[in-house]
Structures are given as structure tokens and as C-alpha cells.
Design a protein around this motif. Sequence first.
Motif, PDB file in Angstrom:
ATOM      1  N   MET A  85       0.827  -1.210   0.000  1.00 30.43           N
ATOM      2  CA  MET A  85       0.000   0.000   0.000  1.00 30.43           C
ATOM      3  C   MET A  85       0.862   1.260   0.000  1.00 30.43           C
ATOM      4  O   MET A  85       0.517   2.256  -0.611  1.00 30.43           O
ATOM      5  N   ASN A  86       1.995   1.237   0.699  1.00 30.42           N
ATOM      6  CA  ASN A  86       2.857   2.405   0.792  1.00 30.42           C
ATOM      7  C   ASN A  86       3.511   2.781  -0.534  1.00 30.42           C
ATOM      8  O   ASN A  86       4.084   3.862  -0.662  1.00 30.42           O
ATOM      9  N   TYR A  87       3.439   1.901  -1.520  1.00 34.05           N
ATOM     10  CA  TYR A  87       4.095   2.150  -2.802  1.00 34.05           C
ATOM     11  C   TYR A  87       3.127   2.652  -3.878  1.00 34.05           C
ATOM     12  O   TYR A  87       3.516   2.814  -5.031  1.00 34.05           O
ATOM     13  N   ILE A  88       1.869   2.901  -3.497  1.00 31.01           N
ATOM     14  CA  ILE A  88       0.856   3.273  -4.481  1.00 31.01           C
ATOM     15  C   ILE A  88       1.257   4.513  -5.274  1.00 31.01           C
ATOM     16  O   ILE A  88       1.237   4.526  -6.520  1.00 31.01           O
ATOM     17  N   PHE A 100      -0.955  14.700   2.252  1.00 29.09           N
ATOM     18  CA  PHE A 100      -0.687  13.408   1.627  1.00 29.09           C
ATOM     19  C   PHE A 100      -0.960  12.283   2.621  1.00 29.09           C
ATOM     20  O   PHE A 100      -0.527  12.332   3.771  1.00 29.09           O
ATOM     21  N   ASN A 101      -1.690  11.301   2.145  1.00 31.00           N
ATOM     22  CA  ASN A 101      -2.082  10.170   2.981  1.00 31.00           C
ATOM     23  C   ASN A 101      -0.867   9.288   3.254  1.00 31.00           C
ATOM     24  O   ASN A 101      -0.313   8.700   2.323  1.00 31.00           O
ATOM     25  N   PRO A 102      -0.422   9.184   4.502  1.00 27.67           N
ATOM     26  CA  PRO A 102       0.783   8.399   4.818  1.00 27.67           C
ATOM     27  C   PRO A 102       0.658   6.913   4.502  1.00 27.67           C
ATOM     28  O   PRO A 102       1.670   6.216   4.409  1.00 27.67           O
ATOM     29  N   ASP A 103      -0.568   6.432   4.308  1.00 31.63           N
ATOM     30  CA  ASP A 103      -0.767   5.010   3.997  1.00 31.63           C
ATOM     31  C   ASP A 103      -0.314   4.646   2.584  1.00 31.63           C
ATOM     32  O   ASP A 103      -0.138   3.465   2.276  1.00 31.63           O
ATOM     33  N   TYR A 104      -0.130   5.658   1.718  1.00 29.51           N
ATOM     34  CA  TYR A 104       0.147   5.375   0.307  1.00 29.51           C
ATOM     35  C   TYR A 104       1.451   5.980  -0.201  1.00 29.51           C
ATOM     36  O   TYR A 104       1.671   6.053  -1.406  1.00 29.51           O
ATOM     37  N   THR A 154      -7.005  11.128  -6.161  1.00 25.88           N
ATOM     38  CA  THR A 154      -8.018  11.816  -5.368  1.00 25.88           C
ATOM     39  C   THR A 154      -9.116  10.892  -4.863  1.00 25.88           C
ATOM     40  O   THR A 154      -9.834  11.245  -3.924  1.00 25.88           O
ATOM     41  N   ALA A 155      -9.250   9.719  -5.469  1.00 27.21           N
ATOM     42  CA  ALA A 155     -10.306   8.798  -5.053  1.00 27.21           C
ATOM     43  C   ALA A 155      -9.859   7.896  -3.911  1.00 27.21           C
ATOM     44  O   ALA A 155     -10.654   7.570  -3.024  1.00 27.21           O
ATOM     45  N   ILE A 156      -8.580   7.495  -3.903  1.00 24.11           N
ATOM     46  CA  ILE A 156      -8.117   6.536  -2.888  1.00 24.11           C
ATOM     47  C   ILE A 156      -8.306   7.054  -1.455  1.00 24.11           C
ATOM     48  O   ILE A 156      -8.840   6.277  -0.638  1.00 24.11           O
ATOM     49  N   PRO A 157      -7.960   8.263  -1.013  1.00 23.88           N
ATOM     50  CA  PRO A 157      -7.175   9.265  -1.732  1.00 23.88           C
ATOM     51  C   PRO A 157      -5.705   9.230  -1.288  1.00 23.88           C
ATOM     52  O   PRO A 157      -5.400   8.961  -0.134  1.00 23.88           O
ATOM     53  N   VAL A 158      -4.835   9.549  -2.232  1.00 21.64           N
ATOM     54  CA  VAL A 158      -3.420   9.738  -1.905  1.00 21.64           C
ATOM     55  C   VAL A 158      -3.193  11.194  -1.533  1.00 21.64           C
ATOM     56  O   VAL A 158      -2.525  11.502  -0.552  1.00 21.64           O
ATOM     57  N   VAL A 159      -3.772  12.082  -2.341  1.00 31.02           N
ATOM     58  CA  VAL A 159      -3.705  13.517  -2.071  1.00 31.02           C
ATOM     59  C   VAL A 159      -5.064  13.970  -1.547  1.00 31.02           C
ATOM     60  O   VAL A 159      -6.096  13.693  -2.159  1.00 31.02           O
ATOM     61  N   MET A 160      -5.045  14.658  -0.403  1.00 33.41           N
ATOM     62  CA  MET A 160      -6.288  15.099   0.225  1.00 33.41           C
ATOM     63  C   MET A 160      -6.349  16.625   0.209  1.00 33.41           C
ATOM     64  O   MET A 160      -5.400  17.298   0.611  1.00 33.41           O
TER      65      MET A 160
END
Length: 229
Positions: free
Chosen positions: A1-4, A60-64, A178-184
Motif C-alpha cells: 500500500m505504501n508504494y501506491i 498526503f495520505n501516509p498510507d500510500y 483523489t479517489a483513494i485518496p493519496v492527495v487530500m
Amino acid sequence: MNYIYLIINIAVIFFPLVLSFDKKVHFFSKWKFIFPAILLTGVIFLIWDILFTKLNVWSFNPDYIVGINLFGLPLEEILFFLTVPYACVFIYECLNVYFPKNKLQKYSLALSNLFLGLSVAILFFAYNRWYTLINFGFLLIVLAYVEYVNVKLRFMYRFYRAYLVSLIPFYIVNGFLTAIPVVMYNNKENIGFRVGTIPFEDHFYLMSLLLMNVFLYELFKSRADKAIS
């Protein structure tokens, strides 16, 4: 997930990079023009990005993301300003090679005036939102300069054609981000209108990013041509 986000960056540049050695386009032979354009544009947009991250315009979502940060930005976000401009200018150059006619150039100024008018109108009504203000303010300056100050380089029809085609991968890539989202996005700093999950401003962010890269790319090419002649 962190590499998305990293995988998205690699996917964006993979085919344009491989196809840069196409015998007809020979995009690799123009690297001496494109990389300086990307570097100069990237510096401006990275400063913008750092500022917006600090102001919480977006985050930025730290999960991705892989967790490597430079200047307060994820590594992937910095790579974005290499991979996306490279892919878009590659599209621009491919279209120029395979469809070299420029007969519709005479209509490009009218289209530019439309975008200039739109920028002024949006700035008037939404000047108090950071993303909207900087985004349309920057587009207004760059577009006005290209059309009314630097009048010797005439490439805007070709630019709009490439921008239109670039919107196809834009909706795919930015749709994921924006859907996952990676960038919020902080909706208090934009007008709040979205196309799917993509903020309205993002369309013109892409336009500014691509326009500055293409302008510098064409400028460096024209200077090299003059030096040879």
C-alpha cells in the motif's frame, strides 16, 4: 500500500520513456531541451507545493507513500514534477510529428482570451481561497505572457491539442490520486466543485504546468536553432 503513489509515478513515465527512442519522434534527442524546462518549471511548482502543504491546502495520505520526505514533501510528490511533465511534453511532441499541420493556430488566441477571462472572473469571486487564487493567478500571468509578450513563438494551437489529449491520462491518474485518496484537499481553500473526485482547479493546474514546460521547451529549441543558423 505504501508504494501506491510511487507506482503511479512509474506508470506515468514508463511508456513515454520507452517510446522516446521511436525512430520517427526521436524524443530522446530533445532531452537537452526538455530536462532544463522540467527543472525550471519544477522549482516554481515545488515552492508552490511546499507552501500549500504548510498552509494545509492539501496533504498526503501516509498510507500510500513510502515515507521519504524532502523539503516537507513526499519523494513521490517531487517525482510528480518530473514524470507528469515528461509524459505530457512527450504527447505534445508526438502530436507535432504525426500531425504537423498548424492551420488552426489562428483560433488559439481567441481560446486563450477565453481562459484569461475565466481566470479573471474566478479570481474576482474566489480570491480568498489559496488554491484558487494562486492557481488562476499563475495561469493568468503565464498565459498572458506567452500570448501577448513573447509573440515570436507561436505554438498555442499545438499546446491546446496536447493539453486536450493529456486530459485522458490526467483523469485516470488524478482520479486514482483523489479517489483513494493519496492527495487530500482542504475544500476551504478551493471553490469546492469537483469533476468526480478531482477538484475543478486541478484541470488548470495541469494547464499551467504543461504550458510553462512547453513554452520553455520551445524557447530552448528556438535558441538552439538560431545558434546553428
